[in-house]
Each structure stands twice: as C-alpha cells, then as structure tokens.
Design an enzyme around this catalytic site. Structure first.
Site, PDB file in Angstrom:
ATOM      1  CD  GLU A 200      -3.142   0.729   2.198  1.00 59.71           C
ATOM      2  OE1 GLU A 200      -4.126   1.477   2.207  1.00 59.71           O
ATOM      3  OE2 GLU A 200      -2.956  -0.169   3.047  1.00 59.71           O
TER       4      GLU A 200
ATOM      5  CG  HIS B 175      16.946  26.571  37.094  1.00 57.25           C
ATOM      6  ND1 HIS B 175      15.742  26.194  37.643  1.00 57.25           N
ATOM      7  CD2 HIS B 175      17.000  27.931  37.186  1.00 57.25           C
ATOM      8  CE1 HIS B 175      15.104  27.276  38.068  1.00 57.25           C
ATOM      9  NE2 HIS B 175      15.848  28.344  37.791  1.00 57.25           N
TER      10      HIS B 175
ATOM     11  CB  VAL C 164     -11.984  -2.507  20.993  1.00 59.69           C
ATOM     12  CG1 VAL C 164     -13.071  -1.663  21.606  1.00 59.69           C
ATOM     13  CG2 VAL C 164     -12.363  -2.913  19.563  1.00 59.69           C
ATOM     14  N   GLY C 165      -8.358  -2.157  20.289  1.00 57.70           N
ATOM     15  CA  GLY C 165      -7.187  -2.993  20.075  1.00 57.70           C
ATOM     16  C   GLY C 165      -6.932  -3.289  18.613  1.00 57.70           C
TER      17      GLY C 165
END
Length: 464
Positions: free
Chosen positions: A37, A443, A269-270
């Site tokens: 693809e 910092h 869902v996975g």
C-alpha cells in the site's frame, strides 16, 4: 518466471520493515522490500504521524483560547476541519515520500504488491503487472496490524469509525462515543473533545489508560473530566442501534444497561496482526491470537524467517518495531546484537495532558516481589512548568529499595513524551538512584522534575 535472488527480503515497509531494510543495506546485504500500500506503513500514513499533526492543531486551538492568560489578544477563534485534515495528510505524504527516497539512497529494491510465502526462502508478489518471484535465505515479516472489530460494533465509515475514518472525518462529531481508552482511543477523544465534541469514553477495565500506573491514570482522568469529557469505567458497549444520523449505544455499567445517543462512534478496542494470506501456517509458523510467536531475537522457529513489530506482539509501538528491525538485520549480517527488552521500551500517549512511561508500575513491581521506594514530584513545584502555564502534572519514579535500580518511571503533563527518554537511557545504562541524584539537570527546565522525583524517593526532595 525466473526468480530474483536477494540476501534479505522484508515484507512490509512500515517503521519496522523499512528500517530493517536500510540497516541490512548498510551492512552490505542485497535487500528487497515488498509493500502492498504505502511506504512508511500505518505509522507514517494512518497512525503515529498524522494523529500527532492533528493533535498539534487541537493543542494550538486550545492555547489560542488561553491567550488572555499570556497577555495576548485573540478574537474570532475558530477552526477549519478540512484544513486541519489537509495539513495532517500533507505531513504524512511528505514522510512517506521520504521513506521512498531512503530506499533509493540505500539501493534497496522496492516491489509494490501483495506478498505470500509459497515455500521456505521464497516470496511471491502480486503486482499490477503480474506475479514477481523473489528468493532469499533470510525473510523478515513486518506486515503490521489493523484495527480490531467486535461483533455488532463494526465500522461503517459513516456513523461508526475506525482510526482511519477518524483521521479523514466527513464531518465534525457533535456527540462522540469512543470505545476503548488505550492510546488510540484517548488521543482521538482528546482531539475531538478539544475541538468541541461532547465526548464520552467507555472503558471495560477498571480505569482508563489501563496499562499505565494507577496514579497516572487517575490524574489523567481528573484532567479529562475537568475538560468536560465523560469517562465510563468498568463499562461495556453491548449493542449499537444505527439510525439516520444517530447511533443508540447500549452501555452496561454496574449491572445495568443504559441507552445513550451519539452521532459518531470511534471504535478503538485494540488491534489484530496481519497474518492472513501469507502462507505462514503451511511453513510451520506458530500463530497465537493473530500474532506470530518468536524468540527474543524475533526468530519464528522456521529457519531464515523472522517477525518484527506489531505482527510479533506487544508492545505495539513503532519504535519497538524499528529497533527489532535493526537487531534482526545485524543478526542476519553475522553480528551479535542485544535482544530488545520490552520492559525498557517507553510508551507515549499524546493526549492533553500527555502521558508517558517506561518499566514497571508500582503495582507490578510489588507483584514481582520488589520492596520499592517511590518518588513523586508535581508540575506545580517547577518554575518552567509555571512559566509555560502548564502547572498540572506529575512525575513518579519506582526504585528497588535494595539495589537502587530504577524499575519504572511514569509521567503525566506537558511534554512528558519528550522527557521520558531520559529515564529510558537511565534504564539502558542500568542507572541507580545515586547516578540520577548526582546528575546536574539544567535550570529552568521541565527535566528538573525528573531529578526531584528521584530525590523524593529517598526523602531528599528540595522544592516541595
């Protein structure tokens, strides 16, 4: 037709496959890569990259609404969803083209088409021009994965979407249901919620972001709720009734089923591995729940055949796939690489606030029998976080009380997906608490919180 012989053939040009091909070529191997693809696979075209481009748009949109806090003026704030998507697709196209360039630069032969393995050491590719036969002593499977679809909750591209539909939306959802609160679900929930969708997230487990440390999940939930996202945990979508422009979701929670109406549903869902149509079973490859079973060096047990990335199982992360690709290419070239350690691979979720982690959660560490020391440091105690206007977040570290080994690190807040690598390097170098304490952090930076969290684990924290 006579077949073309290579030293190594890679099937799938995602972040695992194309990186393996490049490394193999660098090591002097004659390499071919097969892709059916898009160069770059799901990650570059339909996953990691385009989602981050869209999330960046929603992040800027959110910041524009906060202009007054920074002494700035912004009026008539709005968005053009088509333009947001166009930018995202443009970013994906640019990177996919970049992969094609890298193949050419490294003299990797690219074959576009669908591959199968008719016999050991042989690859048959159905291309637009016909069938092309390839041979190699070493073949790497890097075919990736796709969205899992549950019975009755299948995507139709109109009312019910997968991640692909959510990346090229036909409309802006008004009432959105997201099923699943892993990284994919939460990122889309965060994107659409920020742009104004009335968003509900349903998670079957007892908390959202279930793979994260419980404290981090709880912090994220509080932040999402503050953003008016509805979170339903220990809940399950039992049924979707699709009407004209609406979906009625039957959601079971606490033993009761309630009906809620939405105009759009995203199912997250996975995933399932792309193992079909390759001829793997006939070769003797062991497949467990749509994933190829491998050893620590990604060997399948069939001589000369390897599997990397999502097809080889968790963690389903692009950077894990890439590192496995490098490792296998070096192994094939006669090297002695170190195996990839899943517990030292960071996971990142690019919602707002961001979430990142590496190693064991506090609960998992205790479960494994460790006596632990735990450090925590809040963003509100960091000067840079306050200056950025991002005072909400936390960094948590987990150490072995006996040895000082850094067992895990867990973060929620601004830019934590960029910070987590500091702890990843620490774990790779087998860092102890003493090494981290003696490191000078610049910092003002957000990274100072990483230092303070370590100090807190040993009762030496300075700024809280």
């Amino acid at each position: 037709m006579a077949s073309t012989t290579y030293d190594m053939i890679v099937i799938g040009a995602g972040p695992g496959g194309y990186v393996a091909a490049i490394r193999g070529a660098q090591l002097g191997l004659k390499v071919a890569i097969v892709e059916r693809e898009h160069m770059g696979g799901i990650c570059l075209n339909w996953g990691c990259i385009p989602t981050k481009a869209m999330l960046r748009s929603s992040e800027v949109f959110h910041l524009m609404h906060r202009a007054k806090e920074f002494g700035l003026k912004a009026e008539g704030i709005g968005y053009d969803l088509d333009a947001v998507v166009k930018r995202s697709r443009g970013v994906a196209k640019q990177l996919s083209g970049g992969v094609a360039h890298l193949m050419k630069k490294n003299k990797v032969t690219v074959v576009m088409g669908a591959a199968s393995l008719p016999a050991k050491g042989k690859v048959s590719v159905k291309t637009e021009k016909g069938v092309e036969e390839l041979e190699a002593k070493h073949i790497i499977l890097a075919t990736g994965a796709r969205a899992r679809e549950l019975p009755g909750l299948e995507a139709d591209g109109d009312l019910v979407w997968t991640y692909k539909h959510a990346l090229v939306p036909s409309r802006m959802p008004k009432r959105l249901l997201v099923i699943g609160s892993g990284a994919i679900g939460i990122e889309f929930a965060s994107f659409y919620n920020t742009l104004g969708a009335d968003t509900t997230v349903v998670e079957v487990m007892d908390r959202i972001l279930p793979v994260e440390d419980a404290e981090i999940s709880a912090f994220a939930k509080k932040a999402f709720t503050k953003q008016k996202m509805k979170i339903m945990e220990k809940a399950m979508v039992k049924q979707l009734d699709r009407g004209k422009g609406t979906v009625t979701a039957h959601i079971e929670m606490g033993g009761k089923v309630e009906k809620h109406e939405f105009d759009t549903v995203i199912s997250a869902v996975g995933i399932v591995g792309n193992v079909e149509g390759l001829g793997l079973e006939a070769l003797g490859v062991k497949i467990d729940r749509t994933h190829v079973v491998t050893d620590e060096y990604c060997r399948t047990g069939v001589d000369g055949l390897y599997a990397i990335g999502d097809i080889a199982g968790a963690p389903w992360l692009a950077h894990k796939a890439s590192h496995e690709g490098v490792m296998v290419a070096e192994l094939i070239a006669g090297g002695h690489p170190h195996p990839v350690k899943p517990e030292s691979i960071a996971g990142c979720t690019y919602c707002h606030p961001q979430v990142a982690s590496v190693g064991l959660t506090e609960a998992k560490a205790k479960e494994k029998g460790y006596a632990v020391k735990v450090g925590r440091f809040p963003f509100i105690g960091n000067g840079k976080a306050i200056a950025l206007g991002e005072p909400e977040g936390m960094i948590k570290t987990v150490f072995d009380a006996k040895t000082g080994e850094l067992l895990g690190a867990h973060m929620v807040g601004a830019e934590v997906t960029e910070l987590i690598q500091g702890y990843v390097v620490g774990r790779q170098l087998e860092t102890t608490e003493e090494d981290l304490m003696n490191t000078v952090f610049p910092h003002p930076t957000l990274s100072e919180m990483m230092h303070e969290s370590v100090l807190d684990a040993y009762d030496r924290v300075i700024h809280i």
